[in-house]
Design an enzyme around this catalytic site. Structure first.
Site, PDB file in Angstrom:
ATOM      1  N   ASN A  11       0.875  -1.178   0.000  1.00 26.40           N
ATOM      2  CA  ASN A  11       0.000   0.000   0.000  1.00 26.40           C
ATOM      3  C   ASN A  11       0.904   1.217   0.000  1.00 26.40           C
ATOM      4  O   ASN A  11       1.527   1.534   1.014  1.00 26.40           O
ATOM      5  CB  ASN A  11      -0.894  -0.034   1.248  1.00 26.40           C
ATOM      6  CG  ASN A  11      -1.690   1.253   1.403  1.00 26.40           C
ATOM      7  OD1 ASN A  11      -1.759   2.078   0.495  1.00 26.40           O
ATOM      8  ND2 ASN A  11      -2.300   1.432   2.566  1.00 26.40           N
ATOM      9  N   TRP A  12       0.971   1.880  -1.136  1.00 29.01           N
ATOM     10  CA  TRP A  12       1.895   3.011  -1.255  1.00 29.01           C
ATOM     11  C   TRP A  12       1.396   4.293  -0.591  1.00 29.01           C
ATOM     12  O   TRP A  12       2.128   5.272  -0.523  1.00 29.01           O
ATOM     13  CB  TRP A  12       2.192   3.281  -2.740  1.00 29.01           C
ATOM     14  CG  TRP A  12       3.224   2.347  -3.310  1.00 29.01           C
ATOM     15  CD1 TRP A  12       3.912   1.362  -2.642  1.00 29.01           C
ATOM     16  CD2 TRP A  12       3.697   2.326  -4.664  1.00 29.01           C
ATOM     17  NE1 TRP A  12       4.774   0.741  -3.491  1.00 29.01           N
ATOM     18  CE2 TRP A  12       4.669   1.305  -4.740  1.00 29.01           C
ATOM     19  CE3 TRP A  12       3.385   3.068  -5.804  1.00 29.01           C
ATOM     20  CZ2 TRP A  12       5.343   1.014  -5.923  1.00 29.01           C
ATOM     21  CZ3 TRP A  12       4.053   2.766  -6.972  1.00 29.01           C
ATOM     22  CH2 TRP A  12       5.018   1.752  -7.040  1.00 29.01           C
ATOM     23  N   LYS A  13       0.125   4.298  -0.183  1.00 28.59           N
ATOM     24  CA  LYS A  13      -0.445   5.510   0.438  1.00 28.59           C
ATOM     25  C   LYS A  13      -0.183   6.711  -0.485  1.00 28.59           C
ATOM     26  O   LYS A  13      -0.220   6.557  -1.692  1.00 28.59           O
ATOM     27  CB  LYS A  13       0.115   5.701   1.851  1.00 28.59           C
ATOM     28  CG  LYS A  13      -0.056   4.417   2.677  1.00 28.59           C
ATOM     29  CD  LYS A  13       0.176   4.587   4.141  1.00 28.59           C
ATOM     30  CE  LYS A  13      -0.045   3.240   4.834  1.00 28.59           C
ATOM     31  NZ  LYS A  13       0.000   3.304   6.281  1.00 28.59           N
ATOM     32  N   HIS A  99      -9.443   1.510   4.811  1.00 30.42           N
ATOM     33  CA  HIS A  99      -8.178   1.615   5.541  1.00 30.42           C
ATOM     34  C   HIS A  99      -8.393   2.541   6.747  1.00 30.42           C
ATOM     35  O   HIS A  99      -9.166   3.496   6.663  1.00 30.42           O
ATOM     36  CB  HIS A  99      -7.083   2.165   4.621  1.00 30.42           C
ATOM     37  CG  HIS A  99      -5.722   2.055   5.232  1.00 30.42           C
ATOM     38  ND1 HIS A  99      -5.265   2.961   6.161  1.00 30.42           N
ATOM     39  CD2 HIS A  99      -4.736   1.134   5.082  1.00 30.42           C
ATOM     40  CE1 HIS A  99      -4.047   2.593   6.549  1.00 30.42           C
ATOM     41  NE2 HIS A  99      -3.701   1.495   5.909  1.00 30.42           N
ATOM     42  N   GLU A 101      -6.784   4.895   7.847  1.00 29.03           N
ATOM     43  CA  GLU A 101      -6.555   6.315   7.533  1.00 29.03           C
ATOM     44  C   GLU A 101      -7.770   6.911   6.827  1.00 29.03           C
ATOM     45  O   GLU A 101      -8.091   8.091   7.007  1.00 29.03           O
ATOM     46  CB  GLU A 101      -5.272   6.450   6.701  1.00 29.03           C
ATOM     47  CG  GLU A 101      -4.041   6.183   7.564  1.00 29.03           C
ATOM     48  CD  GLU A 101      -2.861   5.558   6.830  1.00 29.03           C
ATOM     49  OE1 GLU A 101      -2.819   5.612   5.588  1.00 29.03           O
ATOM     50  OE2 GLU A 101      -1.974   5.002   7.512  1.00 29.03           O
ATOM     51  N   GLU A 177      -5.427  -4.832  10.511  1.00 27.32           N
ATOM     52  CA  GLU A 177      -4.354  -3.866  10.760  1.00 27.32           C
ATOM     53  C   GLU A 177      -4.635  -3.134  12.068  1.00 27.32           C
ATOM     54  O   GLU A 177      -5.384  -2.151  12.078  1.00 27.32           O
ATOM     55  CB  GLU A 177      -4.280  -2.839   9.630  1.00 27.32           C
ATOM     56  CG  GLU A 177      -4.003  -3.421   8.270  1.00 27.32           C
ATOM     57  CD  GLU A 177      -3.366  -2.392   7.332  1.00 27.32           C
ATOM     58  OE1 GLU A 177      -2.286  -2.684   6.814  1.00 27.32           O
ATOM     59  OE2 GLU A 177      -3.936  -1.298   7.129  1.00 27.32           O
ATOM     60  N   GLY A 183       2.775   1.970  10.833  1.00 29.27           N
ATOM     61  CA  GLY A 183       3.812   2.996  10.691  1.00 29.27           C
ATOM     62  C   GLY A 183       4.539   3.323  11.983  1.00 29.27           C
ATOM     63  O   GLY A 183       5.221   4.336  12.083  1.00 29.27           O
ATOM     64  N   SER A 223       3.533  -2.448  10.384  1.00 26.76           N
ATOM     65  CA  SER A 223       4.980  -2.586  10.603  1.00 26.76           C
ATOM     66  C   SER A 223       5.530  -3.947  10.157  1.00 26.76           C
ATOM     67  O   SER A 223       6.388  -4.532  10.818  1.00 26.76           O
ATOM     68  CB  SER A 223       5.333  -2.293  12.066  1.00 26.76           C
ATOM     69  OG  SER A 223       4.992  -0.947  12.376  1.00 26.76           O
ATOM     70  N   GLY A 244       2.911  -1.095   4.194  1.00 26.06           N
ATOM     71  CA  GLY A 244       3.077   0.295   3.792  1.00 26.06           C
ATOM     72  C   GLY A 244       4.530   0.602   3.482  1.00 26.06           C
ATOM     73  O   GLY A 244       5.039   0.328   2.386  1.00 26.06           O
ATOM     74  N   GLY A 245       5.239   1.151   4.464  1.00 30.57           N
ATOM     75  CA  GLY A 245       6.598   1.649   4.284  1.00 30.57           C
ATOM     76  C   GLY A 245       7.544   0.699   3.564  1.00 30.57           C
ATOM     77  O   GLY A 245       8.284   1.113   2.657  1.00 30.57           O
TER      78      GLY A 245
HETATM   79  P1  13P Z   1       3.245   0.165   7.607  1.00 31.55           P
HETATM   80  O1  13P Z   1       3.636  -1.143   6.954  1.00 31.55           O
HETATM   81  O2  13P Z   1       4.044   1.322   7.120  1.00 31.55           O
HETATM   82  O3  13P Z   1       3.165   0.018   9.100  1.00 31.55           O
HETATM   83  O4  13P Z   1       1.738   0.470   7.115  1.00 31.55           O
HETATM   84  C1  13P Z   1       0.766  -0.494   7.263  1.00 31.55           C
HETATM   85  C2  13P Z   1      -0.428  -0.102   6.469  1.00 31.55           C
HETATM   86  O5  13P Z   1      -1.148   0.806   6.820  1.00 31.55           O
HETATM   87  C3  13P Z   1      -0.704  -0.849   5.233  1.00 31.55           C
HETATM   88  O6  13P Z   1      -1.980  -0.573   4.751  1.00 31.55           O
END
Ligand code: 13P
Length: 264
Positions: A11-13, A99, A101, A177, A183, A223, A244-245
């Site tokens: 997920n590149w956000k 998500h 967010e 999640e 994050g 994470s 994500g990251g």
């Molecule tokens: P991280 O892997 O950066 O913790 O993010 C998780 C996430 O929100 C994936 O949708």
């Protein structure tokens, strides 16, 4: 027997322009042997502006394409929104829905997320529905209650409208999640993540029956890195990860897929 194919989803956000996404795809060309393993599906969910023209490029390196949200109506006067048909048009195989967010900053409700999931399936796009509790909810012992509310909103709608055209409800993916793990570098323990994943599968079984529950994939997110992904995905009810990251760099993304591909 476990019939579920493992899924490693990035997920590149709100990171990467269209050009940067194309460069990422180009860099993956050097890793085709790792990405093309039959037991794991690799997926990247990019910002809307990077989707166009990326599907075929990623397909060449055995990676699927997804979006990060969509609107629940078919079309209409919804300035700034994107529909399921538009995502299908640019070759999206998947869409992330609900998500944390989106729920937190854009007030997405359980009911809206449920409707989006139904509309995505009807359009032939696999929904990845995200659920998870906040730290205070976890500390208050409310994890199962929160996850049940979020998952059941989707399942109840699928139950009443199971005969739509498009994909079957067994294609549904649920990503657990925990919000406090996103994050932060503080990932959930593997046994806690497995407990919640099993709980999610039990909710699917109650609503849609055992056969569907055995096919629905449950992911863990929060994470996840190349160093810990295997510990999650080797749990019996965890079928992959949403990352994500650690999905933003080609080498790290490939390492995530590689770690999962060595599992049986
Ligand atoms: P991280 O892997 O950066 O913790 O993010 C998780 C996430 O929100 C994936 O949708």
């Amino acid at each position: 027997m476990n019939v579920r194919k493992k899924l490693v989803a990035g997920n590149w956000k709100m990171y990467k322009t269209s050009r940067e996404a194309q460069m990422f795809a180009q860099e993956l060309e050097g890793y085709k042997n790792t990405l093309g393993k039959p037991n794991v599906e690799a997926l990247i969910c990019t910002p809307f502006t990077a989707l166009y023209g990326l599907h075929d490029r990623l397909a060449q390196v055995y990676v699927k394409l997804g979006a990060q949200t969509m609107h629940e109506e078919i079309q209409g006067a919804f300035t700034g929104e994107v529909s399921a048909a538009m995502l299908q048009d640019v070759g999206c195989d998947y869409v992330i829905l609900g998500h944390s967010e989106r729920r937190q900053y854009f007030a997405e409700s359980d009911a809206a997320v449920a409707k989006k999931a139904l509309v995505a399936l009807a359009a032939g796009i696999v929904p990845i529905v995200c659920v998870g509790e906040t730290l205070s909810e976890r500390e208050a012992g409310e994890t199962r209650a929160v996850v049940s509310r979020q998952v059941n909103a989707v399942l109840e709608l699928l139950q009443t409208r199971a005969s739509q055209s498009g994909l079957s409800e067994a294609e549904l993916v649920v990503a657990y999640e925990p919000i406090w793990a996103i994050g932060t570098g503080k990932s959930s323990s593997t046994s806690d993540a497995q407990d919640v994943a099993a709980w999610i599968r039990s909710l699917v079984k109650t609503a849609l029956g055992e056969q569907t529950a055995e096919r629905v994939r449950v992911l863990y997110g929060g994470s996840v890195k190349p160093e810990n992904i295997k510990l999650y995905v080797e749990q019996p009810d965890i079928d992959g990860a949403l990352i994500g990251g650690a999905s933003l760099q080609p080498a790290s993304f490939v390492a995530l897929v590689e770690q999962v591909s060595v599992l049986s």
